[in-house]
Design a protein around this motif. Structure first.
Motif, mmCIF file in Angstrom:
data_model
loop_
_atom_site.group_PDB
_atom_site.id
_atom_site.type_symbol
_atom_site.label_atom_id
_atom_site.label_comp_id
_atom_site.label_asym_id
_atom_site.label_seq_id
_atom_site.Cartn_x
_atom_site.Cartn_y
_atom_site.Cartn_z
ATOM 1 N N ILE A 49 32.509 32.971 48.204
ATOM 2 C CA ILE A 49 32.428 34.097 48.908
ATOM 3 C C ILE A 49 33.311 35.109 48.591
ATOM 4 O O ILE A 49 33.094 36.265 48.584
ATOM 5 C CB ILE A 49 32.380 33.793 50.536
ATOM 6 N N ILE A 50 34.880 34.816 48.482
ATOM 7 C CA ILE A 50 35.776 35.677 48.384
ATOM 8 C C ILE A 50 35.698 36.318 47.046
ATOM 9 O O ILE A 50 35.921 37.583 47.070
ATOM 10 C CB ILE A 50 37.172 35.061 48.701
ATOM 11 N N VAL A 51 35.605 35.477 45.930
ATOM 12 C CA VAL A 51 35.481 36.077 44.663
ATOM 13 C C VAL A 51 34.743 37.238 44.476
ATOM 14 O O VAL A 51 34.811 38.281 44.012
ATOM 15 C CB VAL A 51 35.515 35.105 43.538
ATOM 16 N N PRO A 52 33.311 37.126 44.493
ATOM 17 C CA PRO A 52 32.128 38.167 44.657
ATOM 18 C C PRO A 52 32.798 39.358 45.650
ATOM 19 O O PRO A 52 32.439 40.587 45.082
ATOM 20 C CB PRO A 52 31.020 37.479 45.191
ATOM 21 N N LEU A 53 33.156 39.181 46.484
ATOM 22 C CA LEU A 53 33.571 40.088 47.610
ATOM 23 C C LEU A 53 34.710 41.071 46.993
ATOM 24 O O LEU A 53 34.884 42.198 47.154
ATOM 25 C CB LEU A 53 33.950 39.591 48.997
ATOM 26 N N ALA A 54 35.641 40.222 46.394
ATOM 27 C CA ALA A 54 36.761 41.085 46.006
ATOM 28 C C ALA A 54 36.547 41.655 44.600
ATOM 29 O O ALA A 54 36.919 42.769 44.368
ATOM 30 C CB ALA A 54 37.864 39.949 45.488
ATOM 31 N N MET A 55 35.462 41.112 43.702
ATOM 32 C CA MET A 55 35.011 41.940 42.570
ATOM 33 C C MET A 55 34.344 43.103 43.168
ATOM 34 O O MET A 55 34.600 44.385 42.427
ATOM 35 C CB MET A 55 34.172 40.929 41.720
ATOM 36 N N ALA A 56 33.418 42.988 43.958
ATOM 37 C CA ALA A 56 32.757 44.343 44.510
ATOM 38 C C ALA A 56 33.590 45.319 45.171
ATOM 39 O O ALA A 56 33.426 46.433 44.990
ATOM 40 C CB ALA A 56 31.830 43.650 45.544
ATOM 41 N N GLY A 57 34.692 44.799 45.807
ATOM 42 C CA GLY A 57 35.827 45.936 46.173
ATOM 43 C C GLY A 57 36.421 46.631 45.219
ATOM 44 O O GLY A 57 36.495 47.771 45.230
ATOM 45 N N LEU A 58 36.923 45.918 44.021
ATOM 46 C CA LEU A 58 37.255 46.736 42.818
ATOM 47 C C LEU A 58 36.324 47.667 42.259
ATOM 48 O O LEU A 58 36.708 48.877 41.934
ATOM 49 C CB LEU A 58 37.671 45.780 41.757
ATOM 50 N N ILE A 59 35.039 47.135 42.378
ATOM 51 C CA ILE A 59 33.933 48.159 41.738
ATOM 52 C C ILE A 59 33.710 49.239 42.594
ATOM 53 O O ILE A 59 33.534 50.454 42.332
ATOM 54 C CB ILE A 59 32.839 47.335 41.476
ATOM 55 N N ALA A 60 33.902 48.836 44.047
ATOM 56 C CA ALA A 60 33.558 50.159 45.094
ATOM 57 C C ALA A 60 34.717 51.041 44.912
ATOM 58 O O ALA A 60 34.352 52.356 45.037
ATOM 59 C CB ALA A 60 33.696 49.460 46.498
ATOM 60 N N VAL A 61 36.115 50.712 44.721
ATOM 61 C CA VAL A 61 37.097 51.565 44.524
ATOM 62 C C VAL A 61 36.741 52.405 43.313
ATOM 63 O O VAL A 61 37.031 53.610 43.409
ATOM 64 C CB VAL A 61 38.229 50.790 44.492
ATOM 65 N N LEU A 62 36.436 51.850 42.165
ATOM 66 C CA LEU A 62 36.207 52.637 40.959
ATOM 67 C C LEU A 62 35.033 53.493 41.053
ATOM 68 O O LEU A 62 35.199 54.481 40.619
ATOM 69 C CB LEU A 62 35.788 51.562 39.992
ATOM 70 N N LEU A 63 33.866 53.297 41.763
ATOM 71 C CA LEU A 63 32.799 53.990 41.803
ATOM 72 C C LEU A 63 33.178 55.260 43.007
ATOM 73 O O LEU A 63 32.110 56.078 42.980
ATOM 74 C CB LEU A 63 31.542 53.197 42.341
ATOM 75 N N ARG A 64 34.139 54.990 43.774
ATOM 76 C CA ARG A 64 34.312 56.032 44.849
ATOM 77 C C ARG A 64 34.443 57.586 44.247
ATOM 78 O O ARG A 64 33.686 58.443 44.993
ATOM 79 C CB ARG A 64 35.590 55.492 45.747
ATOM 80 N N VAL B 94 47.878 30.746 38.695
ATOM 81 C CA VAL B 94 47.427 30.253 39.930
ATOM 82 C C VAL B 94 46.060 30.766 40.133
ATOM 83 O O VAL B 94 45.177 30.340 40.909
ATOM 84 C CB VAL B 94 48.360 30.936 41.204
ATOM 85 N N GLY B 95 45.699 31.999 39.844
ATOM 86 C CA GLY B 95 44.420 32.664 40.243
ATOM 87 C C GLY B 95 43.231 31.809 39.360
ATOM 88 O O GLY B 95 42.367 31.559 39.919
ATOM 89 N N GLY B 96 43.597 31.234 38.005
ATOM 90 C CA GLY B 96 42.719 30.488 37.389
ATOM 91 C C GLY B 96 42.432 29.047 38.089
ATOM 92 O O GLY B 96 41.480 28.462 38.231
ATOM 93 N N ALA B 97 43.534 28.707 38.758
ATOM 94 C CA ALA B 97 43.506 27.234 39.370
ATOM 95 C C ALA B 97 42.732 27.357 40.744
ATOM 96 O O ALA B 97 41.919 26.345 41.041
ATOM 97 C CB ALA B 97 44.800 26.751 39.657
ATOM 98 N N LEU B 98 43.009 28.515 41.350
ATOM 99 C CA LEU B 98 42.200 28.854 42.657
ATOM 100 C C LEU B 98 40.549 29.051 42.407
ATOM 101 O O LEU B 98 39.780 28.557 43.297
ATOM 102 C CB LEU B 98 42.903 29.987 43.466
ATOM 103 N N ALA B 99 40.326 30.074 41.340
ATOM 104 C CA ALA B 99 38.904 30.399 41.305
ATOM 105 C C ALA B 99 38.514 30.833 39.870
ATOM 106 O O ALA B 99 37.526 31.556 39.813
ATOM 107 C CB ALA B 99 38.905 31.844 42.111
ATOM 108 N N GLY B 100 38.955 29.899 39.106
ATOM 109 C CA GLY B 100 38.648 29.926 37.434
ATOM 110 C C GLY B 100 38.876 31.396 36.679
ATOM 111 O O GLY B 100 39.815 32.110 37.110
ATOM 112 N N LEU B 101 37.967 31.550 35.934
ATOM 113 C CA LEU B 101 38.065 33.318 35.198
ATOM 114 C C LEU B 101 38.168 34.280 36.173
ATOM 115 O O LEU B 101 39.038 35.030 35.843
ATOM 116 C CB LEU B 101 36.908 33.009 34.399
ATOM 117 N N SER B 102 37.385 34.437 37.185
ATOM 118 C CA SER B 102 37.099 35.445 38.072
ATOM 119 C C SER B 102 38.554 35.602 38.780
ATOM 120 O O SER B 102 39.256 36.634 38.904
ATOM 121 C CB SER B 102 36.232 35.160 39.079
ATOM 122 N N GLY B 103 39.150 34.438 39.234
ATOM 123 C CA GLY B 103 40.441 34.153 39.586
ATOM 124 C C GLY B 103 41.778 34.903 38.773
ATOM 125 O O GLY B 103 42.460 35.521 39.335
#
Length: 350
Positions: free
Chosen positions: A10-25, A284-293
């Motif tokens: 849940i968190i990783v797609p939401l965080a990725m979407a947050g980055l994209i939303a800031v970029l598209l603003r 740490v990000g890789g251990a928590l959430a893989g490549l997206s982390g």
């Protein structure tokens, strides 16, 4: 940490979407200033991002299709390498061909059992579901942007309102700068990789160049993985040492240009995090959430640094995350310590 690990779907797609939303603003704001309705402006901005990503995916698919056409020749080369490896194992370790075949059969059986479990459907459909959720999340984050900002402001006491607005504004500026810089850096790295591999007459140069640039989005580790992948693919079709060394040389040269020119000029102007924290954060990000982390770790650390720098009790942690040494910050701490030591030594001599 445990919450991120357990809720990464849940968190990783939401965080990725947050980055994209800031970029598209900025795109959404420009369309709105042109007189377009907010919903339509957000929809077009998100569709633009989807079209760009789809275009890259189509280009990679075309290259992969060409790669699959060479499968018979690649299969023959792999089989030759496999036979050479079997002979080497038998000669060096005295393991008979029948024993090697038995070990290989057991490994294949275990692999098939792993893919026949109930989790296989989730593994296959998980990335597809994430790809569908990200544009939806990005649309909703852009649509409810003002409400979310208002929530962040009223969450704190009135006296902290100016500081909260300052932090939010700086986070927005950092993320936009980081994402735009990352896109420019990735494009330049892809072009340099592809041109270098084309000059070496390496097959699938475009595919390897773009894939290496995408892997390079993962700081430090991605470049090593990309180089290893390119060498392995090149070894299958061009096993001569000169070509392999040329491929390694191209990636080393591109990494040198990227680390010493592109990153400081394009990406590093806003995201000032030291290398030690970056590497640890990526792991740490890789251990928590893989490549997206791994990908999300750098912007997450940058946002943490902004917050730490604005809170008195957390400023030491902001210094730890930053890339300024005391000497660079014109800090007199070490100078004072040296003066005290010199004075103490003089007093002892007297």
């Amino acid at each position: 940490m445990l919450g991120i690990y357990l809720g990464q779907d849940i968190i990783v797609p939401l965080a990725m979407a947050g980055l994209i939303a800031v970029l598209l603003r900025p795109v959404e704001a420009w369309l709105t200033r042109m007189g377009m309705h907010k919903v339509l402006a957000i929809t077009l901005a998100v569709l633009l991002a989807v079209v760009i990503v789809s275009g890259v995916a189509i280009l990679l698919s075309m290259q992969l299709s060409d790669f699959s056409d060479e499968w018979p020749r690649l299969k023959r080369n792999i089989n030759e390498f496999y036979q050479d490896a079997r002979r080497w194992i038998r000669r060096e370790y005295s393991v008979s061909y029948s024993k090697q075949a038995e070990y290989l059969k057991n490994a294949q059986t275990k692999t098939l059992e792993n893919f026949q479990g109930a989790e296989t459907l989730g593994v296959v459909t998980g990335p597809l579901g994430t790809l569908i959720l990200i544009p939806i999340y990005a649309f909703l984050l852009l649509y409810y942007r003002t409400m979310l900002l208002h929530f962040m402001v009223v969450l704190f006491a009135e006296e902290y309102k100016p500081r909260v607005l300052e932090v939010l504004g700086e986070i927005k500026s950092i993320i936009q700068s980081y994402m735009v810089g990352l896109l420019l850096e990735t494009t330049v790295v892809a072009v340099l990789n592809s041109v270098g591999l084309l000059l070496l007459n390496v097959q699938y140069a475009m595919l390897l160049g773009i894939m290496a640039a995408i892997l390079n989005l993962v700081p430090y580790i991605g470049g090593l993985v990309a180089t290893a992948l390119a060498v392995m693919v090149t070894f299958i079709s061009h096993p001569d040492a000169h070509t392999l060394l040329g491929v390694v040389g191209v990636f080393i040269a591109v990494q040198f240009v990227d680390n010493n020119f592109l990153v400081p000029l394009i990406v590093g102007s806003k995201v000032k995090i030291n290398a030690l924290v970056s590497i640890v954060g990526v792991l740490v990000g890789g251990a928590l959430a893989g490549l997206s982390g791994m990908f999300l770790s750098i912007p997450a650390i940058a946002m943490m640094k902004v917050v730490f720098d604005r809170i008195d009790g957390l400023k030491p942690w902001g210094i730890l995350l930053g890339d300024q040494t005391p000497e660079q910050a014109n800090n007199n701490l070490f100078r004072l310590v040296n003066k005290r030591k010199a004075k103490k030594k003089t007093d002892e001599d007297v």
